[in-house]
Design an enzyme around this catalytic site. Structure first.
Site, PDB file in Angstrom:
ATOM      1  N   TYR A  29      36.700 -28.342  20.665  1.00  0.00           N
ATOM      2  CA  TYR A  29      35.984 -28.095  19.417  1.00  0.00           C
ATOM      3  C   TYR A  29      35.067 -29.257  19.059  1.00  0.00           C
ATOM      4  O   TYR A  29      33.927 -29.057  18.624  1.00  0.00           O
ATOM      5  CB  TYR A  29      36.967 -27.803  18.286  1.00  0.00           C
ATOM      6  CG  TYR A  29      37.856 -26.609  18.572  1.00  0.00           C
ATOM      7  CD1 TYR A  29      37.359 -25.456  19.169  1.00  0.00           C
ATOM      8  CD2 TYR A  29      39.202 -26.638  18.250  1.00  0.00           C
ATOM      9  CE1 TYR A  29      38.164 -24.369  19.436  1.00  0.00           C
ATOM     10  CE2 TYR A  29      40.020 -25.546  18.511  1.00  0.00           C
ATOM     11  CZ  TYR A  29      39.502 -24.420  19.114  1.00  0.00           C
ATOM     12  OH  TYR A  29      40.301 -23.347  19.377  1.00  0.00           O
ATOM     13  N   GLU A  66      41.421 -23.568  12.572  1.00  0.00           N
ATOM     14  CA  GLU A  66      42.608 -24.394  12.386  1.00  0.00           C
ATOM     15  C   GLU A  66      43.278 -24.556  13.732  1.00  0.00           C
ATOM     16  O   GLU A  66      43.328 -23.609  14.523  1.00  0.00           O
ATOM     17  CB  GLU A  66      43.560 -23.715  11.408  1.00  0.00           C
ATOM     18  CG  GLU A  66      44.768 -24.553  11.104  1.00  0.00           C
ATOM     19  CD  GLU A  66      45.564 -23.899  10.006  1.00  0.00           C
ATOM     20  OE1 GLU A  66      45.511 -24.395   8.881  1.00  0.00           O
ATOM     21  OE2 GLU A  66      46.205 -22.878  10.308  1.00  0.00           O
TER      22      GLU A  66
END
Length: 138
Positions: A110, A98
């Protein structure tokens, strides 16, 4: 150089975990069979770390931190690559994480490694959404 942290590294880890308002104790470190802390050392100084937990067939990236003076030097990429490699070796099927919507640098990192947005947690950080991301491993 990337190392797997031991209880002897707790003070250095806690210095960086303070950024997240988190503190670990030797007991909590030793009693958690799922957590992995990897650190990047430069000249015997811990300059970055990644914390993730492996729970059977899935993993969750909890924290990644690079000291300010060392950002932009690909240290975070090296830590993410090592985490993915270790998870693959343990036959983990997916890694989730998250991230704050406004943390564009982290989101781009990411995405570079194949993480995709899977959901949004509205106002998860009180004033900012949390983006859930996942990488499926083959």
């Amino acid at each position: 150089m990337i190392i797997e942290c031991t209880v002897a590294d707790i003070d250095s880890l806690n210095d960086m975990l303070a950024h997240f308002h988190v503190h670990i104790t030797p007991a909590s470190f030793l009693e958690d069979p799922f957590s992995v802390y990897l650190a990047y050392q430069s000249h015997h100084e811990m300059i970055a770390f990644i914390h993730y937990a492996v729970m059977y067939e899935r993993a969750e990236l909890n924290y990644i931190y690079v000291k300010t003076d060392y950002r932009g030097g690909k240290v975070a990429s090296l830590l993410v690559e090592e985490m993915i490699h270790r998870c693959s070796m343990k036959q983990v099927q997916s890694i989730t994480l998250e991230v704050r919507r406004g943390n564009e640098a982290a989101i781009q990192l990411y995405k570079k490694y194949g993480f995709e947005e899977i959901s949004v947690r509205k106002n998860y950080y009180q004033d900012e959404d949390g983006i859930m991301m996942e990488k499926v491993l083959k």
